[in-house]
Design a protein around this motif. Sequence first.
Motif, mmCIF file in Angstrom:
data_model
loop_
_atom_site.group_PDB
_atom_site.id
_atom_site.type_symbol
_atom_site.label_atom_id
_atom_site.label_comp_id
_atom_site.label_asym_id
_atom_site.label_seq_id
_atom_site.Cartn_x
_atom_site.Cartn_y
_atom_site.Cartn_z
ATOM 1 N N LEU A 62 5.864 3.812 8.928
ATOM 2 C CA LEU A 62 4.476 3.951 8.503
ATOM 3 C C LEU A 62 4.374 3.728 7.003
ATOM 4 C CD1 LEU A 62 3.179 7.104 10.443
ATOM 5 C CD2 LEU A 62 2.476 4.725 10.792
ATOM 6 N N PRO A 63 3.248 3.168 6.524
ATOM 7 C CA PRO A 63 3.041 3.032 5.081
ATOM 8 C C PRO A 63 2.866 4.406 4.435
ATOM 9 C CG PRO A 63 1.046 2.439 6.264
ATOM 10 C CD PRO A 63 2.102 2.652 7.302
ATOM 11 N N ILE A 64 2.979 4.448 3.118
ATOM 12 C CA ILE A 64 2.889 5.712 2.383
ATOM 13 C C ILE A 64 1.760 5.681 1.368
ATOM 14 C CG2 ILE A 64 5.284 6.400 2.735
ATOM 15 C CD1 ILE A 64 6.032 5.244 0.056
ATOM 16 N N THR A 83 -12.079 -5.756 1.153
ATOM 17 C CA THR A 83 -11.338 -4.501 1.031
ATOM 18 C C THR A 83 -11.175 -3.821 2.391
ATOM 19 O OG1 THR A 83 -13.390 -3.359 0.399
ATOM 20 C CG2 THR A 83 -11.933 -4.092 -1.376
ATOM 21 N N THR A 84 -12.177 -3.952 3.244
ATOM 22 C CA THR A 84 -12.052 -3.393 4.589
ATOM 23 C C THR A 84 -10.964 -4.121 5.371
ATOM 24 O OG1 THR A 84 -14.331 -2.627 4.666
ATOM 25 C CG2 THR A 84 -13.249 -3.026 6.775
ATOM 26 N N ALA A 85 -10.929 -5.431 5.266
ATOM 27 C CA ALA A 85 -9.885 -6.208 5.940
ATOM 28 C C ALA A 85 -8.509 -5.832 5.409
ATOM 29 C CB ALA A 85 -10.138 -7.704 5.754
ATOM 30 N N ARG A 121 -2.623 -1.361 10.065
ATOM 31 C CA ARG A 121 -2.349 -1.987 11.366
ATOM 32 C C ARG A 121 -3.413 -1.635 12.394
ATOM 33 N NH1 ARG A 121 3.646 0.492 10.883
ATOM 34 N NH2 ARG A 121 4.161 -0.447 8.884
ATOM 35 N N LEU A 122 -4.651 -1.730 11.949
ATOM 36 C CA LEU A 122 -5.785 -1.425 12.823
ATOM 37 C C LEU A 122 -6.502 -2.682 13.304
ATOM 38 C CD1 LEU A 122 -7.359 1.526 10.799
ATOM 39 C CD2 LEU A 122 -5.838 1.674 12.785
#
Length: 257
Positions: free
Chosen positions: A123-125, A244-246, A253-254
């Motif tokens: 997972l990202p941090i 920014t949303t993208a 990863r959505l």
Amino acid sequence: MLFDTHVHLNVEQFDEDVEEVIERAKKAGVEWMNVIGFDRPTIRRAIELAETYEFIYATVGWHPVDAIDMTEEDLRWIEELASHPKVIALGEMGLDYHWDKSPADIQKEVFRKQIRLAQKVNLPIVIHDREAHEDVVAVLQEEQAEKTGGIMHCFGGDAEMAAKCLEMNFYISFGGPVTFKNAKLPKEVAAGVPMDRILIETDCPFLAPHPYRGKRNEPSYVTLIADKIAELKGMEPEAFYARTTANARRLFRLEDK
């Protein structure tokens, strides 16, 4: 269509009216929010909110100010929560030399443990950095944090630091300070961050943007932050919102969810 990547709707400042706050955010165009848990009570509440609202996600971790309180049991619990379908990152973690509750060596140890856990669970941090720029970068480099990447939350460093973080696969996120009239540095840095690596956040209830500075912040105010950075970059606000949303959806990863 906005993604507030760092909110604390899980703290006591929102106990009385969190539903109204969320509704105002939706009316302002905030499509998604990431609630950050940073100790046991706020992690529990972040999960509750994420389970209640389809458009709210959670990040779980341990704040550096409270690093001295974190136990191995807490770390195991965070690892368990990492598999929750609404948990999209670990944090906020990092270093905070403004407060002296937790000694620097303990903060670093807890920081390193969480980076290694994030690598384990893939997972990202989300990084908290207050008055600790050099040490934060050093720990990230030493722990090969580019394996997970993540967010430099409410970035307060200079362009040189931003470049180092970008090299390590991090996104740079800006909050209320970029709107402050006397805040020259965040404006300069925001203007120079590549469009595919920039994010926005409120960090509510803290750091409300101008003209609400000093008052309780809330997610609906993220439009003020986005509009200011769009202006700095010479972009139409709607185009900036979309980019920014993208970026956020790609990092978390959505895109397929």
